[in-house]
Design a protein around this motif. Structure first.
Motif, PDB file in Angstrom:
ATOM      1  N   GLY A   1      -7.081   5.054  37.848  1.00 50.55           N
ATOM      2  CA  GLY A   1      -5.860   4.978  37.058  1.00 50.55           C
ATOM      3  C   GLY A   1      -4.956   6.178  37.242  1.00 50.55           C
ATOM      4  N   THR A   2      -4.149   6.423  36.235  1.00 50.38           N
ATOM      5  CA  THR A   2      -3.131   7.471  36.316  1.00 50.38           C
ATOM      6  C   THR A   2      -3.727   8.844  35.996  1.00 50.38           C
ATOM      7  OG1 THR A   2      -2.539   7.111  34.003  1.00 50.38           O
ATOM      8  CG2 THR A   2      -1.334   5.836  35.649  1.00 50.38           C
ATOM      9  N   LYS A   3      -2.952   9.884  36.259  1.00 52.33           N
ATOM     10  CA  LYS A   3      -3.403  11.256  35.973  1.00 52.33           C
ATOM     11  C   LYS A   3      -3.697  11.438  34.489  1.00 52.33           C
ATOM     12  CE  LYS A   3      -1.017  13.619  39.776  1.00 52.33           C
ATOM     13  NZ  LYS A   3      -0.007  14.645  40.128  1.00 52.33           N
ATOM     14  N   LYS A   4      -2.989  10.699  33.645  1.00 49.48           N
ATOM     15  CA  LYS A   4      -3.167  10.821  32.198  1.00 49.48           C
ATOM     16  C   LYS A   4      -4.603  10.519  31.773  1.00 49.48           C
ATOM     17  CE  LYS A   4      -1.344   7.662  29.615  1.00 49.48           C
ATOM     18  NZ  LYS A   4      -0.369   6.808  28.889  1.00 49.48           N
ATOM     19  N   SER A   5      -5.262   9.615  32.511  1.00 48.07           N
ATOM     20  CA  SER A   5      -6.645   9.253  32.180  1.00 48.07           C
ATOM     21  C   SER A   5      -7.637   9.896  33.149  1.00 48.07           C
ATOM     22  CB  SER A   5      -6.810   7.725  32.179  1.00 48.07           C
ATOM     23  OG  SER A   5      -6.560   7.190  33.465  1.00 48.07           O
ATOM     24  N   GLY A   6      -7.149  10.905  33.890  1.00 51.13           N
ATOM     25  CA  GLY A   6      -8.033  11.628  34.803  1.00 51.13           C
ATOM     26  C   GLY A   6      -8.166  11.011  36.171  1.00 51.13           C
ATOM     27  N   GLY A   7      -7.271  10.086  36.497  1.00 48.19           N
ATOM     28  CA  GLY A   7      -7.354   9.393  37.781  1.00 48.19           C
ATOM     29  C   GLY A   7      -6.376   9.923  38.808  1.00 48.19           C
ATOM     30  N   THR A   8      -6.345   9.245  39.939  1.00 48.35           N
ATOM     31  CA  THR A   8      -5.444   9.638  41.023  1.00 48.35           C
ATOM     32  C   THR A   8      -4.524   8.487  41.434  1.00 48.35           C
ATOM     33  OG1 THR A   8      -7.136   9.008  42.655  1.00 48.35           O
ATOM     34  CG2 THR A   8      -7.097  11.305  41.945  1.00 48.35           C
ATOM     35  N   GLY A   9      -4.523   7.394  40.655  1.00 49.02           N
ATOM     36  CA  GLY A   9      -3.717   6.227  41.003  1.00 49.02           C
ATOM     37  C   GLY A   9      -2.428   6.149  40.210  1.00 49.02           C
ATOM     38  N   ILE A  10      -1.834   4.953  40.197  1.00 42.82           N
ATOM     39  CA  ILE A  10      -0.548   4.778  39.507  1.00 42.82           C
ATOM     40  C   ILE A  10      -0.577   3.611  38.515  1.00 42.82           C
ATOM     41  CG2 ILE A  10       0.864   5.809  41.316  1.00 42.82           C
ATOM     42  CD1 ILE A  10       1.438   3.044  42.388  1.00 42.82           C
ATOM     43  N   LYS A  11      -1.766   3.044  38.268  1.00 45.83           N
ATOM     44  CA  LYS A  11      -1.872   1.914  37.342  1.00 45.83           C
ATOM     45  C   LYS A  11      -3.147   2.048  36.520  1.00 45.83           C
ATOM     46  CE  LYS A  11      -0.133  -2.181  36.122  1.00 45.83           C
ATOM     47  NZ  LYS A  11       1.262  -2.389  35.694  1.00 45.83           N
TER      48      LYS A  11
ATOM     49  N   GLN B   1       1.616  -5.288  48.391  1.00 46.31           N
ATOM     50  CA  GLN B   1       3.055  -5.191  48.647  1.00 46.31           C
ATOM     51  C   GLN B   1       3.683  -3.975  47.957  1.00 46.31           C
ATOM     52  OE1 GLN B   1       5.358  -8.516  47.260  1.00 46.31           O
ATOM     53  NE2 GLN B   1       7.166  -7.944  48.400  1.00 46.31           N
ATOM     54  N   VAL B   2       3.274  -3.716  46.705  1.00 44.59           N
ATOM     55  CA  VAL B   2       3.846  -2.611  45.950  1.00 44.59           C
ATOM     56  C   VAL B   2       2.822  -1.513  45.702  1.00 44.59           C
ATOM     57  CG1 VAL B   2       4.991  -1.955  43.786  1.00 44.59           C
ATOM     58  CG2 VAL B   2       5.500  -4.157  44.846  1.00 44.59           C
ATOM     59  N   GLY B   3       1.565  -1.882  45.530  1.00 41.88           N
ATOM     60  CA  GLY B   3       0.526  -0.884  45.310  1.00 41.88           C
ATOM     61  C   GLY B   3       0.200  -0.649  43.850  1.00 41.88           C
ATOM     62  N   LEU B   4       0.407  -1.657  42.995  1.00 41.63           N
ATOM     63  CA  LEU B   4       0.132  -1.496  41.572  1.00 41.63           C
ATOM     64  C   LEU B   4      -1.121  -2.266  41.159  1.00 41.63           C
ATOM     65  CD1 LEU B   4       3.775  -1.685  40.159  1.00 41.63           C
ATOM     66  CD2 LEU B   4       2.312   0.313  40.280  1.00 41.63           C
ATOM     67  N   SER B   5      -0.942  -3.387  40.466  1.00 38.81           N
ATOM     68  CA  SER B   5      -2.078  -4.103  39.868  1.00 38.81           C
ATOM     69  C   SER B   5      -3.092  -4.592  40.882  1.00 38.81           C
ATOM     70  CB  SER B   5      -1.564  -5.294  39.048  1.00 38.81           C
ATOM     71  OG  SER B   5      -0.833  -4.837  37.936  1.00 38.81           O
ATOM     72  N   ARG B   6      -2.633  -5.272  41.929  1.00 35.60           N
ATOM     73  CA  ARG B   6      -3.588  -5.874  42.864  1.00 35.60           C
ATOM     74  C   ARG B   6      -4.375  -4.823  43.632  1.00 35.60           C
ATOM     75  NH1 ARG B   6       0.492  -9.717  45.899  1.00 35.60           N
ATOM     76  NH2 ARG B   6       1.798  -7.929  45.401  1.00 35.60           N
ATOM     77  N   ALA B   7      -3.695  -3.801  44.116  1.00 33.94           N
ATOM     78  CA  ALA B   7      -4.384  -2.757  44.864  1.00 33.94           C
ATOM     79  C   ALA B   7      -5.353  -2.002  43.962  1.00 33.94           C
ATOM     80  CB  ALA B   7      -3.369  -1.792  45.481  1.00 33.94           C
ATOM     81  N   THR B   8      -4.928  -1.702  42.720  1.00 33.70           N
ATOM     82  CA  THR B   8      -5.791  -0.982  41.793  1.00 33.70           C
ATOM     83  C   THR B   8      -7.010  -1.822  41.433  1.00 33.70           C
ATOM     84  OG1 THR B   8      -3.857   0.143  40.877  1.00 33.70           O
ATOM     85  CG2 THR B   8      -5.888   0.252  39.598  1.00 33.70           C
ATOM     86  N   THR B   9      -6.811  -3.114  41.206  1.00 31.98           N
ATOM     87  CA  THR B   9      -7.933  -4.007  40.892  1.00 31.98           C
ATOM     88  C   THR B   9      -8.934  -4.032  42.037  1.00 31.98           C
ATOM     89  OG1 THR B   9      -6.483  -5.395  39.520  1.00 31.98           O
ATOM     90  CG2 THR B   9      -8.577  -6.357  40.240  1.00 31.98           C
ATOM     91  N   ALA B  10      -8.432  -4.151  43.253  1.00 32.64           N
ATOM     92  CA  ALA B  10      -9.317  -4.169  44.422  1.00 32.64           C
ATOM     93  C   ALA B  10     -10.053  -2.847  44.572  1.00 32.64           C
ATOM     94  CB  ALA B  10      -8.511  -4.480  45.684  1.00 32.64           C
ATOM     95  N   CYS B  11      -9.381  -1.731  44.248  1.00 28.33           N
ATOM     96  CA  CYS B  11     -10.026  -0.416  44.306  1.00 28.33           C
ATOM     97  C   CYS B  11     -11.191  -0.342  43.326  1.00 28.33           C
ATOM     98  CB  CYS B  11      -9.022   0.688  43.986  1.00 28.33           C
ATOM     99  SG  CYS B  11      -7.890   1.092  45.334  1.00 28.33           S
ATOM    100  N   VAL B  12     -10.996  -0.866  42.121  1.00 30.12           N
ATOM    101  CA  VAL B  12     -12.056  -0.854  41.116  1.00 30.12           C
ATOM    102  C   VAL B  12     -13.248  -1.693  41.593  1.00 30.12           C
ATOM    103  CG1 VAL B  12     -12.689  -1.563  38.768  1.00 30.12           C
ATOM    104  CG2 VAL B  12     -10.497  -0.433  39.187  1.00 30.12           C
ATOM    105  N   ILE B  13     -12.970  -2.865  42.149  1.00 24.36           N
ATOM    106  CA  ILE B  13     -14.048  -3.730  42.646  1.00 24.36           C
ATOM    107  C   ILE B  13     -14.809  -3.039  43.770  1.00 24.36           C
ATOM    108  CG2 ILE B  13     -14.547  -5.921  43.813  1.00 24.36           C
ATOM    109  CD1 ILE B  13     -12.073  -7.085  42.385  1.00 24.36           C
ATOM    110  N   ALA B  14     -14.070  -2.447  44.706  1.00 22.30           N
ATOM    111  CA  ALA B  14     -14.709  -1.764  45.840  1.00 22.30           C
ATOM    112  C   ALA B  14     -15.545  -0.578  45.364  1.00 22.30           C
ATOM    113  CB  ALA B  14     -13.649  -1.305  46.841  1.00 22.30           C
ATOM    114  N   CYS B  15     -15.033   0.177  44.377  1.00 18.16           N
ATOM    115  CA  CYS B  15     -15.781   1.331  43.858  1.00 18.16           C
ATOM    116  C   CYS B  15     -17.038   0.893  43.126  1.00 18.16           C
ATOM    117  CB  CYS B  15     -14.896   2.153  42.926  1.00 18.16           C
ATOM    118  SG  CYS B  15     -13.623   3.114  43.775  1.00 18.16           S
ATOM    119  N   LEU B  16     -16.959  -0.215  42.404  1.00 16.43           N
ATOM    120  CA  LEU B  16     -18.145  -0.739  41.718  1.00 16.43           C
ATOM    121  C   LEU B  16     -19.208  -1.139  42.734  1.00 16.43           C
ATOM    122  CD1 LEU B  16     -16.498  -2.883  38.884  1.00 16.43           C
ATOM    123  CD2 LEU B  16     -17.947  -0.867  38.574  1.00 16.43           C
TER     124      LEU B  16
END
Length: 260
Positions: free
Chosen positions: A189-199, A102-117
């Motif tokens: 994650g975020t650009k601060k940690s070298g990522g391309t996401g927002i969480k 719905q917003v693209g924060l925790s749930r989407a990021t969590t699913a992205c991590v699972i899919a990447c793993l």
């Protein structure tokens, strides 16, 4: 427990409610947008998300849609990991994966991590044949577990929580599983940690912990629950990374020498 089937039923029921409101308001509907601004819009057409996806499938026949109801803060259920993994089984490693919430924060990021793993599992198993057939390939390039975080970071930002330390000690090759999980969390994650996401799923826990002491009592109750939920999520992601690593080894071991 919320199921995919019940969500679809609720979606269709919600569509009926909206349609009735449009009729009562003579073609208009009051909505609240993602920025929490309330406004009235004129409605010319209204369709459910399910119908949107079905229409897209007509244009893109290879599209496979999977809905996974998950809690916003809490760890995914074991069945959520199973659904994502089973959906990706048999797909080529270059197949695009679109993840949306719905917003693209925790749930989407969590699913992205699972899919990447899971993709890492596929890549590890796939490239084993390359190592056997092409001379001079540096196997270290394909390893994900040699990731090193900035040692100057606070231990909390590195995910060194007591329960995680206990988990790493119990898991076979635990530190490597955490390293692999952390690398993907940082990339998602975020650009601060070298990522391309927002969480940032791991560092967000530390930030919440640091904010805890300055909150009033009522806010502390909510924040404590959120912190525990997010640590639970991080714990599960490391366990899933360890599981995928084991499965990658098994996948290579059961492959015949001829196929390698």
């Amino acid at each position: 427990e919320v199921k995919r089937e019940s969500v679809k039923e609720d979606e269709l029921e919600f569509l009926k409610v909206c349609e009735n409101r449009v009729k009562e308001s003579k073609g208009k509907l009051t909505i609240v947008d993602v920025n929490k601004h309330e406004k009235e819009v004129e409605v010319t057409e209204m369709i459910a998300l399910t119908k949107v996806i079905e229409t897209m499938k007509e244009k893109f026949p290879g599209l496979h849609h999977m809905r996974i109801p998950t809690c916003n803060s809490a760890a995914p259920l074991e069945s959520d990991f199973d659904i994502i993994a089973s959906t990706l089984v048999g797909t080529p490693i270059v197949t695009p994966i679109i993840i949306n919430d719905q917003v693209g924060l925790s749930r989407a990021t969590t699913a992205c991590v699972i899919a990447c793993l899971f993709r890492e599992f596929q890549i590890s198993a796939s490239f084993d044949g390359l190592l056997h057939t092409v001379p001079g390939v540096n196997a270290d390039i394909l390893k994900m577990d040699n990731y090193t975080m900035d040692p100057n970071k606070d231990p909390l930002f590195r995910g060194e929580f007591d329960v995680v330390k206990e988990l790493i000690a119990e898991l076979k090759d635990g530190p490597a599983a955490k390293n692999e999980c952390d690398k993907i969390i940082d990339k998602c994650g975020t650009k601060k940690s070298g990522g391309t996401g927002i969480k940032q799923l791991r560092e967000n826990i530390a930030e919440s912990k640091l904010s805890y002491e300055i909150m009033d009592d009522s806010a502390q109750v909510f924040l404590k629950s959120k912190i525990m939920d997010n640590i639970h999520k991080y714990f599960y992601l490391i366990v899933f990374a360890a599981y995928m690593r084991e499965e990658a080894i098994l996948a290579k071991d059961v492959t015949t020498e001829e196929r390698k």
